[in-house]
Design a protein around this motif. Structure first.
Motif, PDB file in Angstrom:
ATOM      1  N   SER A  26      -0.058  -6.569   6.242  1.00 46.49           N
ATOM      2  CA  SER A  26      -1.043  -6.191   5.231  1.00 46.49           C
ATOM      3  C   SER A  26      -2.425  -6.180   5.870  1.00 46.49           C
ATOM      4  CB  SER A  26      -1.005  -7.179   4.058  1.00 46.49           C
ATOM      5  OG  SER A  26      -1.943  -6.827   3.065  1.00 46.49           O
ATOM      6  N   VAL A  27      -3.221  -5.158   5.541  1.00 45.97           N
ATOM      7  CA  VAL A  27      -4.577  -5.003   6.081  1.00 45.97           C
ATOM      8  C   VAL A  27      -5.565  -5.066   4.924  1.00 45.97           C
ATOM      9  CG1 VAL A  27      -6.155  -3.474   7.322  1.00 45.97           C
ATOM     10  CG2 VAL A  27      -3.728  -3.554   7.956  1.00 45.97           C
ATOM     11  N   GLY A  28      -6.635  -5.837   5.107  1.00 46.34           N
ATOM     12  CA  GLY A  28      -7.674  -5.900   4.094  1.00 46.34           C
ATOM     13  C   GLY A  28      -7.411  -6.971   3.056  1.00 46.34           C
ATOM     14  N   LEU A  29      -8.487  -7.363   2.365  1.00 43.48           N
ATOM     15  CA  LEU A  29      -8.414  -8.426   1.376  1.00 43.48           C
ATOM     16  C   LEU A  29      -8.114  -7.881  -0.012  1.00 43.48           C
ATOM     17  CD1 LEU A  29     -11.531 -10.500   2.478  1.00 43.48           C
ATOM     18  CD2 LEU A  29      -9.133 -11.128   2.821  1.00 43.48           C
ATOM     19  N   ARG A  85      -4.071  -2.367   2.305  1.00 43.77           N
ATOM     20  CA  ARG A  85      -2.891  -1.538   2.578  1.00 43.77           C
ATOM     21  C   ARG A  85      -1.787  -2.405   3.182  1.00 43.77           C
ATOM     22  NH1 ARG A  85      -7.106   0.351   5.000  1.00 43.77           N
ATOM     23  NH2 ARG A  85      -6.226   0.114   7.085  1.00 43.77           N
ATOM     24  N   ALA A  86      -0.540  -2.012   2.918  1.00 36.86           N
ATOM     25  CA  ALA A  86       0.582  -2.800   3.412  1.00 36.86           C
ATOM     26  C   ALA A  86       1.709  -1.893   3.868  1.00 36.86           C
ATOM     27  CB  ALA A  86       1.079  -3.757   2.328  1.00 36.86           C
ATOM     28  N   ARG A  87       2.569  -2.448   4.739  1.00 40.25           N
ATOM     29  CA  ARG A  87       3.730  -1.689   5.207  1.00 40.25           C
ATOM     30  C   ARG A  87       4.830  -2.661   5.597  1.00 40.25           C
ATOM     31  NH1 ARG A  87       0.197  -2.006   9.592  1.00 40.25           N
ATOM     32  NH2 ARG A  87       1.177  -2.360  11.618  1.00 40.25           N
ATOM     33  N   LEU A  88       6.062  -2.161   5.526  1.00 40.76           N
ATOM     34  CA  LEU A  88       7.232  -2.862   6.045  1.00 40.76           C
ATOM     35  C   LEU A  88       7.616  -2.222   7.370  1.00 40.76           C
ATOM     36  CD1 LEU A  88       9.513  -3.427   2.922  1.00 40.76           C
ATOM     37  CD2 LEU A  88       8.355  -5.174   4.278  1.00 40.76           C
ATOM     38  N   VAL A  89       7.862  -3.038   8.382  1.00 36.55           N
ATOM     39  CA  VAL A  89       8.126  -2.534   9.731  1.00 36.55           C
ATOM     40  C   VAL A  89       9.398  -3.178  10.256  1.00 36.55           C
ATOM     41  CG1 VAL A  89       7.227  -2.262  12.061  1.00 36.55           C
ATOM     42  CG2 VAL A  89       5.640  -2.326  10.123  1.00 36.55           C
ATOM     43  N   ALA A  90      10.254  -2.346  10.861  1.00 40.68           N
ATOM     44  CA  ALA A  90      11.443  -2.837  11.559  1.00 40.68           C
ATOM     45  C   ALA A  90      11.600  -1.995  12.824  1.00 40.68           C
ATOM     46  CB  ALA A  90      12.681  -2.745  10.680  1.00 40.68           C
ATOM     47  N   GLY A  91      10.992  -2.443  13.919  1.00 42.50           N
ATOM     48  CA  GLY A  91      11.024  -1.667  15.149  1.00 42.50           C
ATOM     49  C   GLY A  91      10.271  -0.358  14.985  1.00 42.50           C
ATOM     50  N   GLU A 141      10.968   1.858  12.775  1.00 40.62           N
ATOM     51  CA  GLU A 141      10.984   2.252  11.367  1.00 40.62           C
ATOM     52  C   GLU A 141       9.824   1.581  10.627  1.00 40.62           C
ATOM     53  OE1 GLU A 141      14.742   1.410   9.649  1.00 40.62           O
ATOM     54  OE2 GLU A 141      15.886   2.465  11.204  1.00 40.62           O
ATOM     55  N   GLU A 142       9.091   2.382   9.892  1.00 44.26           N
ATOM     56  CA  GLU A 142       7.929   1.859   9.184  1.00 44.26           C
ATOM     57  C   GLU A 142       7.730   2.647   7.891  1.00 44.26           C
ATOM     58  OE1 GLU A 142       3.117   1.960   9.885  1.00 44.26           O
ATOM     59  OE2 GLU A 142       4.407   1.402  11.584  1.00 44.26           O
ATOM     60  N   ARG A 143       7.427   1.932   6.828  1.00 43.71           N
ATOM     61  CA  ARG A 143       7.125   2.622   5.579  1.00 43.71           C
ATOM     62  C   ARG A 143       6.028   1.892   4.826  1.00 43.71           C
ATOM     63  NH1 ARG A 143       9.768   0.368   0.943  1.00 43.71           N
ATOM     64  NH2 ARG A 143      11.418  -1.139   1.463  1.00 43.71           N
ATOM     65  N   PRO A 144       5.065   2.636   4.292  1.00 41.59           N
ATOM     66  CA  PRO A 144       3.992   2.010   3.504  1.00 41.59           C
ATOM     67  C   PRO A 144       4.537   1.524   2.173  1.00 41.59           C
ATOM     68  CG  PRO A 144       3.797   4.389   3.426  1.00 41.59           C
ATOM     69  CD  PRO A 144       4.908   4.093   4.398  1.00 41.59           C
ATOM     70  N   ILE A 145       3.958   0.456   1.665  1.00 41.12           N
ATOM     71  CA  ILE A 145       4.335  -0.059   0.340  1.00 41.12           C
ATOM     72  C   ILE A 145       3.063  -0.391  -0.425  1.00 41.12           C
ATOM     73  CG2 ILE A 145       6.546  -0.998   1.114  1.00 41.12           C
ATOM     74  CD1 ILE A 145       5.274  -3.778   1.030  1.00 41.12           C
ATOM     75  N   ASP A 146       3.173  -0.324  -1.732  1.00 39.25           N
ATOM     76  CA  ASP A 146       2.057  -0.719  -2.588  1.00 39.25           C
ATOM     77  C   ASP A 146       2.150  -2.213  -2.869  1.00 39.25           C
ATOM     78  OD1 ASP A 146       1.056   1.888  -2.834  1.00 39.25           O
ATOM     79  OD2 ASP A 146       2.410   2.329  -4.506  1.00 39.25           O
ATOM     80  N   ASN A 147       1.042  -2.914  -2.631  1.00 39.40           N
ATOM     81  CA  ASN A 147       1.009  -4.324  -3.004  1.00 39.40           C
ATOM     82  C   ASN A 147       1.041  -4.470  -4.523  1.00 39.40           C
ATOM     83  OD1 ASN A 147       0.941  -5.635  -0.503  1.00 39.40           O
ATOM     84  ND2 ASN A 147      -1.267  -5.369  -0.300  1.00 39.40           N
TER      85      ASN A 147
END
Length: 355
Positions: free
Chosen positions: A258-261, A287-293, A295-301
């Motif tokens: 997650s980036v930012g407050l 902004r946030a994302r899920l990462v697995a190697g 593979e990466e996808r943005p998600i809404d907090n």
């Protein structure tokens, strides 16, 4: 106890904490009435009078204690050094208490408050509002849903860029002031780590003084080893020209980054209210994302919910139930802060199991 539907609240302090966080949230929360405000500053008193015309204004806490029978609950949002004496005075007046974090300037003072509240059977809780940050709520949900797998490392940062110190009591090195970023920002990060991973058995810390002639820490790292063996690495700084990831949580299946407050603080500073239309549009979350190697996808907090704290205060106070934040959890955080100070001063890991 008030026989009306609402809990009558007196707010002590109308600086940043009182005017930006507490007053608007108390006023917005169903079941609470902001009945009184204490500030000795004439300009702040004028601002409070305009914003909350139905609240009675007092210049000193002593005046508030004389009107204790018109209140049910007191919120202490004054400088850290005053938290313990004002909260204790409220308890002696027979009133429930909400204390802005930290609960007190030391674990010993916090323990005295907890024992007094328990002896008198009175409500005592702590405004650990960042338990209701959107990114933290998201992280808790992902953990509970198993999206990350087994969490192996927790990295958490609360960083700002202030090339010049703001001054004021937070820059004072007097022990009773509880100044510096470890108390200011670290109290949040430590509390979140405890909520996620439980009690801590050892602490290592590096408290740095970057500002010229600084009396308190302004750039600090704390490493916690939890009883479970889990490790939390926490950074807090007022002098970071580039802010790193807010959260970097590594699990066996994926990482949450997650980036930012959380944007609720800025929205409140801009006079937005969580009980008014357009609140969610005013909150600019990180902004946030899920990462697995690869593979990466943005998600809404998930939406942050500071208002929820005061909604729970009202509900649980009236029902005689446990408060939304157990003050003993804040006591544990203060014990960790003290261990971090010792660790940094002595250059060693502090074992809390034999504290």
């Amino acid at each position: 106890m008030s026989q009306s539907r609402d809990v009558r609240v007196g707010l002590i302090g109308y600086g940043l904490a009182g005017s930006v966080f507490h007053a608007p949230l108390i006023d917005a929360a169903e079941g609470l009435t902001l009945a009184a405000i204490v500030t000795s500053n004439p300009e702040r008193a004028d601002e409070a009078r305009k914003a909350y015309p139905d609240a009675t204004l007092y210049a000193t806490p002593a005046q508030l204690w004389q009107a204790a029978d018109t209140l049910d609950l007191v919120v202490v949002a004054s400088p850290n050094r005053t938290h313990k004496p004002l909260a204790m005075a409220a308890l002696h007046a027979g009133l429930g208490v909400v204390v802005d974090k930290p609960l007190a300037a030391s674990a010993g003072e916090a323990r005295e408050l907890i024992e007094e509240a328990e002896k008198r059977g009175l409500f005592l809780t702590v405004f650990q509002n960042r338990r209701w940050d959107g990114d933290f709520l998201t992280l808790q949900r992902l953990r509970d849903e198993g999206e990350l797998g087994d969490i192996r490392r927790f990295e958490s940062r609360f960083e700002r860029w202030r090339p010049e110190p703001k001054g004021g009591w937070r820059q004072s090195g007097a022990p009773g002031e509880a100044g510096g970023v470890l108390y200011d920002l670290g109290a949040h990060l430590i509390d979140q780590a405890l909520m996620l991973f439980g009690p801590v058995r050892s602490v290592y810390a590096e408290l740095e003084h970057r500002y010229p002639d600084a009396e308190v820490d302004d750039d600090t790292f704390v490493a916690l080893t939890h009883d479970s063996g889990m490790r939390s690495h926490l950074w807090m700084s007022s002098v970071a020209p580039e802010c790193a990831l807010r959260f970097r949580v590594l699990g066996s299946r994926a990482a949450y980054c997650s980036v930012g407050l959380d944007g609720q603080e800025n929205a409140l500073k801009a006079s937005a209210r969580p009980d008014q239309p357009g609140w969610r549009d005013a909150v600019e979350d990180g902004r946030a994302r899920l990462v697995a190697g690869s593979e990466e996808r943005p998600i809404d907090n998930d939406p942050g919910q500071y208002l929820r704290f005061y909604e729970l205060v009202g509900q649980r106070f009236l029902a005689g139930e446990a408060p939304p934040v157990d003050p003993r959890e804040s006591l544990a955080g203060l014990e960790i802060i003290a261990a971090a100070q010792h660790s940094s001063a002595e250059g060693r890991v502090v074992d809390l199991t034999h504290a």
